[in-house]
Design a protein around this motif. Structure first.
Motif, short mmCIF file in Angstrom:
data_model
loop_
_atom_site.label_atom_id
_atom_site.label_comp_id
_atom_site.label_asym_id
_atom_site.label_seq_id
_atom_site.Cartn_x
_atom_site.Cartn_y
_atom_site.Cartn_z
N LEU A 82 0.84 -1.19 0.00
CA LEU A 82 0.00 0.00 0.00
C LEU A 82 0.88 1.25 0.00
O LEU A 82 2.04 1.21 0.39
CB LEU A 82 -0.93 -0.01 1.22
N ASN A 83 0.29 2.37 -0.42
CA ASN A 83 1.06 3.61 -0.53
C ASN A 83 1.43 4.22 0.82
O ASN A 83 2.26 5.11 0.89
CB ASN A 83 0.31 4.63 -1.39
N ARG A 84 0.84 3.73 1.90
CA ARG A 84 1.19 4.22 3.24
C ARG A 84 0.74 3.17 4.27
O ARG A 84 -0.07 2.31 3.95
CB ARG A 84 0.55 5.57 3.53
N PRO A 85 1.25 3.25 5.49
CA PRO A 85 0.83 2.29 6.53
C PRO A 85 -0.65 2.47 6.89
O PRO A 85 -1.16 3.59 6.89
CB PRO A 85 1.72 2.62 7.72
N ALA A 86 -1.30 1.37 7.21
CA ALA A 86 -2.69 1.40 7.68
C ALA A 86 -2.69 1.76 9.16
O ALA A 86 -1.73 1.50 9.88
CB ALA A 86 -3.35 0.04 7.47
N SER A 87 -3.79 2.38 9.60
CA SER A 87 -3.99 2.64 11.02
C SER A 87 -4.74 1.44 11.61
O SER A 87 -5.87 1.17 11.22
CB SER A 87 -4.82 3.91 11.23
N LEU A 88 -4.09 0.74 12.51
CA LEU A 88 -4.70 -0.45 13.10
C LEU A 88 -5.56 -0.06 14.30
O LEU A 88 -5.25 0.88 15.02
CB LEU A 88 -3.62 -1.44 13.52
N GLY A 89 -6.65 -0.79 14.46
CA GLY A 89 -7.58 -0.51 15.56
C GLY A 89 -8.73 -1.49 15.55
O GLY A 89 -8.59 -2.62 15.09
N GLU A 90 -9.89 -1.05 15.99
CA GLU A 90 -11.06 -1.92 16.09
C GLU A 90 -11.55 -2.39 14.72
O GLU A 90 -11.97 -3.53 14.56
CB GLU A 90 -12.18 -1.18 16.82
N GLN A 91 -11.49 -1.54 13.71
CA GLN A 91 -12.01 -1.87 12.38
C GLN A 91 -10.97 -2.53 11.46
O GLN A 91 -11.34 -3.21 10.50
CB GLN A 91 -12.54 -0.61 11.68
N VAL A 92 -9.68 -2.31 11.72
CA VAL A 92 -8.61 -2.83 10.85
C VAL A 92 -7.55 -3.47 11.73
O VAL A 92 -7.00 -2.82 12.62
CB VAL A 92 -7.98 -1.70 10.01
N ALA A 93 -7.27 -4.75 11.49
CA ALA A 93 -6.28 -5.48 12.29
C ALA A 93 -5.43 -6.35 11.36
O ALA A 93 -5.80 -6.59 10.20
CB ALA A 93 -6.97 -6.34 13.33
N VAL A 94 -4.32 -6.82 11.87
CA VAL A 94 -3.42 -7.70 11.13
C VAL A 94 -3.81 -9.14 11.44
O VAL A 94 -4.02 -9.49 12.61
CB VAL A 94 -1.95 -7.43 11.53
N ALA A 95 -3.89 -9.97 10.42
CA ALA A 95 -4.21 -11.39 10.62
C ALA A 95 -2.96 -12.14 11.04
O ALA A 95 -1.87 -11.89 10.53
CB ALA A 95 -4.76 -11.98 9.32
N SER A 96 -3.12 -13.08 11.95
CA SER A 96 -2.00 -13.95 12.35
C SER A 96 -1.77 -15.00 11.27
O SER A 96 -2.74 -15.54 10.71
CB SER A 96 -2.33 -14.65 13.67
N LEU A 97 -0.50 -15.28 10.99
CA LEU A 97 -0.15 -16.28 9.99
C LEU A 97 0.11 -17.62 10.67
O LEU A 97 0.58 -17.66 11.82
CB LEU A 97 1.10 -15.86 9.22
N PRO A 98 -0.13 -18.72 9.96
CA PRO A 98 0.22 -20.04 10.51
C PRO A 98 1.74 -20.23 10.44
O PRO A 98 2.46 -19.38 9.90
CB PRO A 98 -0.49 -21.01 9.55
#
Length: 174
Positions: free
Chosen positions: A46-62
């Motif tokens: 993406l062109n810039r970092p996402a803001s993480l919070g209640e609506q947007v989170a990072v998924a855990s990888l196996p």
């Protein structure tokens, strides 16, 4: 082709306050084979970092090559059609699915909804398959039609690509 990535969306017809919009600066593929639907994963920078919070989170990888046993309960999500010839929904759909091994290939995680004609459909491609809080699959394809009850749904097996994902992330970090 100009594509906008929207994170934090739930209702496609509403500009929700939690939505974040991005452009794509780079696409990373890993030997995708469209004839065999193999390696059906890609990463977008993406062109810039996402803001993480209640609506947007990072998924855990196996873990790399982690297996997923038959009968595991998972959650599939997407905005794909509600049936082979049905319209697309306005809001994000979620479906409880069960991992199956019949007709499945090593590059895939396959799922069914027991005793019910339900599953992924056209437009869900690229959507997540989350099992026990971990991203185990990326929606890839169906055989013949959606929710056939005869064939499982096919997801790209994320655990086959974890080392590749980490190598791309190491190279893409600013």
């Amino acid at each position: 082709m100009l594509v906008t990535v929207v994170l934090g969306a739930h209702d496609l017809l509403s500009s929700e306050p939690g939505q974040q919009k991005f452009t794509i600066t780079q696409v990373f593929q890993n030997n995708y084979n469209p004839e065999e639907s193999l390696n059906d994963v890609l990463l977008l920078q993406l062109n810039r970092p996402a803001s993480l919070g209640e609506q947007v989170a990072v998924a855990s990888l196996p873990q790399q090559d982690q297996s997923l046993s038959q009968g595991t309960q998972c959650l599939a999500m997407g905005w794909g059609r509600l049936g082979t010839r049905a319209p697309t929904p306005r809001v994000l759909q979620e479906l409880n699915v069960t991992v199956v091994t019949f007709l499945c290939r090593e590059h895939n995680v396959c799922t069914l909804v027991p005793r019910r004609a339900a599953g992924i459909c056209f437009g869900d491609s690229g959507g997540p398959l989350v099992c026990n809080g971990i991203l185990h699959g990326v929606d890839s394809f169906v055989i013949r039609e959606c929710a056939s009850l005869q064939f499982p749904d096919f997801f790209a097996r994320v655990s086959m690509y974890v080392d590749w994902i980490h190598s791309v992330l190491r190279g893409a970090e600013p």
